[in-house]
Design an enzyme around this catalytic site. Structure first.
Site, PDB file in Angstrom:
ATOM      1  N   HIS A 157       0.838  -1.214   0.000  1.00 53.30           N
ATOM      2  CA  HIS A 157       0.000   0.000   0.000  1.00 53.30           C
ATOM      3  C   HIS A 157       0.865   1.254   0.000  1.00 53.30           C
ATOM      4  O   HIS A 157       0.436   2.306   0.485  1.00 53.30           O
ATOM      5  CB  HIS A 157      -0.963   0.033   1.195  1.00 53.30           C
ATOM      6  CG  HIS A 157      -1.695  -1.252   1.414  1.00 53.30           C
ATOM      7  ND1 HIS A 157      -2.919  -1.525   0.863  1.00 53.30           N
ATOM      8  CD2 HIS A 157      -1.335  -2.371   2.100  1.00 53.30           C
ATOM      9  CE1 HIS A 157      -3.310  -2.743   1.206  1.00 53.30           C
ATOM     10  NE2 HIS A 157      -2.357  -3.285   1.954  1.00 53.30           N
ATOM     11  N   SER A 278      14.204  22.121 -16.468  1.00 52.62           N
ATOM     12  CA  SER A 278      12.958  22.835 -16.699  1.00 52.62           C
ATOM     13  C   SER A 278      13.278  24.145 -17.412  1.00 52.62           C
ATOM     14  O   SER A 278      14.297  24.778 -17.133  1.00 52.62           O
ATOM     15  CB  SER A 278      12.268  23.110 -15.361  1.00 52.62           C
ATOM     16  OG  SER A 278      11.409  24.225 -15.474  1.00 52.62           O
ATOM     17  N   LYS A 284      15.219  22.482 -11.248  1.00 51.74           N
ATOM     18  CA  LYS A 284      14.651  21.169 -11.540  1.00 51.74           C
ATOM     19  C   LYS A 284      15.610  20.214 -12.240  1.00 51.74           C
ATOM     20  O   LYS A 284      16.446  20.613 -13.044  1.00 51.74           O
ATOM     21  CB  LYS A 284      13.400  21.315 -12.424  1.00 51.74           C
ATOM     22  CG  LYS A 284      12.219  21.951 -11.749  1.00 51.74           C
ATOM     23  CD  LYS A 284      11.774  21.238 -10.483  1.00 51.74           C
ATOM     24  CE  LYS A 284      11.174  19.887 -10.772  1.00 51.74           C
ATOM     25  NZ  LYS A 284       9.916  19.973 -11.511  1.00 51.74           N
ATOM     26  N   GLU A 291       9.679   8.619 -16.493  1.00 48.63           N
ATOM     27  CA  GLU A 291       8.255   8.947 -16.660  1.00 48.63           C
ATOM     28  C   GLU A 291       7.735   8.392 -17.982  1.00 48.63           C
ATOM     29  O   GLU A 291       6.602   7.908 -18.082  1.00 48.63           O
ATOM     30  CB  GLU A 291       8.046  10.462 -16.630  1.00 48.63           C
ATOM     31  CG  GLU A 291       8.295  11.086 -15.270  1.00 48.63           C
ATOM     32  CD  GLU A 291       8.335  12.610 -15.368  1.00 48.63           C
ATOM     33  OE1 GLU A 291       7.282  13.216 -15.590  1.00 48.63           O
ATOM     34  OE2 GLU A 291       9.438  13.186 -15.246  1.00 48.63           O
TER      35      GLU A 291
END
Ligand code: ARG
Length: 467
Positions: A157, A278, A284, A291
């Site tokens: 979980h 970024s 960033k 991803e």
């Protein structure tokens, strides 16, 4: 504009819309290596059974070599009337060698030709994907051995559960990908049979030697029903499923990489070569590659589901709908290939923060082991579970760990507890105790990694179990 190869019974040119929807050359051009190989085998067989003279055969084989050279050099020119790769190759061959070129298609249809080409493509694609997959797996086994004893919380979980090791976790990734290699090998076995000789649908009245062409193309067997031979695309679905499942596994790995390199987890730093910046936020460093492992799985799944929807309800035998087999297959294979390369790059560019992982093995991850120590001392599991739960609550309220509670306080809740039980809660001891097959103990993880490594090296020499 020259006529189509099939123009004999037609008096009008195809409408522009028909041309646009019907042509597959834009996407099947990449089948040229398979199409030329298939044609070489067919020509040699036609000569063998006396339908071509040896001179005609030699002219065709030389012509096909010349066509291949044009593809390799990037000088092959596609003509307007080239509906698909099969017509393009035959048209060019005939331009180059004249009359013998017109005999190549004897006893053959584009229906058994395309089925043959696509099976050859599937086989090549599987070999390529398996090779890349094995590379990733070998890397995972190396990392697993190196990190076999580095503690990491195992989550259920997405909440810390019990301590495992980074090596065991990496071997779980490996277990998924190992099954994927098996699925690919299985898909290869069913793709690797020759439909050549099925003709347009009913076979041929020419005494074609099907075994000869199958052998020449390295197929392990022959399709046994011509109607099915030209319309079976199960092998495409099999490969699409194997690709979708593997892409799905890569997406799960990608998600864990994304999680682990958040500031919140900070279990992992990715190298500059596998992260992006970024355009607005100078701070960033984004894990785009990981991803996209997550994101790309969606389209591969779409390729599978989309093509199965195309097949659904199709009558025998060949229908033009089947031309829709290529784009999803190519897309799935190309996407998975990218995904495997990205996974490899992520593993190369990863620094695991093992101290941080060790530190995360806290806040009650040893509670189950304490509970089991009470069971070993004779308590029923339910009683031990309840007492341990109360101790966990007490420790949390103090902001401390179970093993740091004073022994008399522990005993006031769990009278059977001993100082030794508390001392045994040290994480490395907990890891070492999970010695069952498939368990977390560093020794088991090392053995599992070595066994997988040996299996990988074995499949490298016999890639597909000999089939
Ligand atoms: N381009 C076609 C395909 O990919 C080749 C087979 C065409 N056969 C036919 N009878 N029109 O399926």
């Amino acid at each position: 504009m020259a006529d189509h190869l099939w123009s004999g019974r037609f008096s009008a040119k195809p409408a522009a819309a028909l041309d646009a929807i019907n042509k597959s050359i834009a996407f099947d051009l990449r089948l040229w290596p398979q199409d030329i190989e298939g044609s070489r085998a067919h020509a040699a067989m036609l000569a063998h059974i006396g339908l071509l003279t040896t001179d005609e055969r030699d002219a065709i084989l030389q012509g096909l070599s010349a066509v291949r050279a044009e593809f390799e050099a990037g000088t092959f020119v596609v003509h307007d009337e080239d509906e698909d790769i099969h017509m393009a190759v035959e048209r060019r061959l005939t331009e180059l060698v004249g009359e013998p070129g017109k005999k190549l298609h004897t006893g053959r249809s584009r229906n058994d030709q395309v089925a043959t080409d696509l099976r050859l493509f599937a086989r090549d694609a599987i070999d390529d994907l398996s090779c890349r997959g094995r590379g990733v797996l070998l890397r995972l086994t190396e990392l697993a051995v190196a990190h076999a004893a580095d503690p990491l919380p195992a989550y259920t979980h997405l909440q810390r559960g019990m301590p495992t090791t980074l090596g065991h976790h990496l071997m779980a990734w490996a277990a998924m990908l190992w099954r994927d290699l098996d699925r690919l090998a299985d898909a290869r076995r069913r793709a690797n049979i020759s439909p050549l000789g099925s003709g347009a649908c009913v076979g041929s009245s020419f005494p074609l030697d099907r075994a000869l062409t199958a052998d020449a193309l390295g197929f392990a067997g022959l399709t046994t029903n011509s109607l099915d031979g030209v319309s079976d695309r199960d092998f495409v679905c099999d490969l699409l499923y194997a690709c979708a499942m593997m892409a799905l596994h890569l997406s799960r790995i990608g998600e864990e990489v994304v999680l682990w390199c958040t500031q919140e987890f900070a279990f992992l730093t990715l190298g500059d070569a596998v992260t992006t910046g970024s355009s607005m936020m100078p701070n960033k460093k984004n894990p785009d590659g990981a991803e996209l492992l997550r994101g790309k799985a969606g389209r591969v799944l779409g390729d599978l589901v989309g093509f199965m929807a195309t097949l659904k309800g199709l009558p025998l035998t060949y229908n033009k709908d089947l031309q829709e087999d290529k784009e999803p297959l190519f897309d799935a294979v190309d996407t998975l290939r990218l995904g495997l390369d990205m996974t490899m790059a992520l593993l190369e560019g990863a620094t695991f923060h093992t101290e941080r992982m060790r530190a995360a093995c806290s806040q009650g991850v040893n509670a189950t082991d304490f509970c089991e120590a009470l069971v070993r001392a004779g308590l029923p599991l339910r009683t031990a579970h309840h007492q341990t739960g109360r101790l966990v609550a007490l420790a949390f309220a103090r902001g401390s760990e179970l093993q740091d509670l004073p022994l008399d306080e522990v005993r006031s809740v769990a009278p059977d507890a001993t100082a030794e039980m508390l001392a045994d809660l040290q994480v490395d001891r907990l890891l070492a105790s999970k010695t069952l097959l498939g368990g977390t103990a560093p020794e088991s993880v090392r053995k599992a990694a070595e066994a997988l490594r040996a299996a990988l090296l074995e499949t490298q020499t016999h890639p597909h179990g000999g089939a």
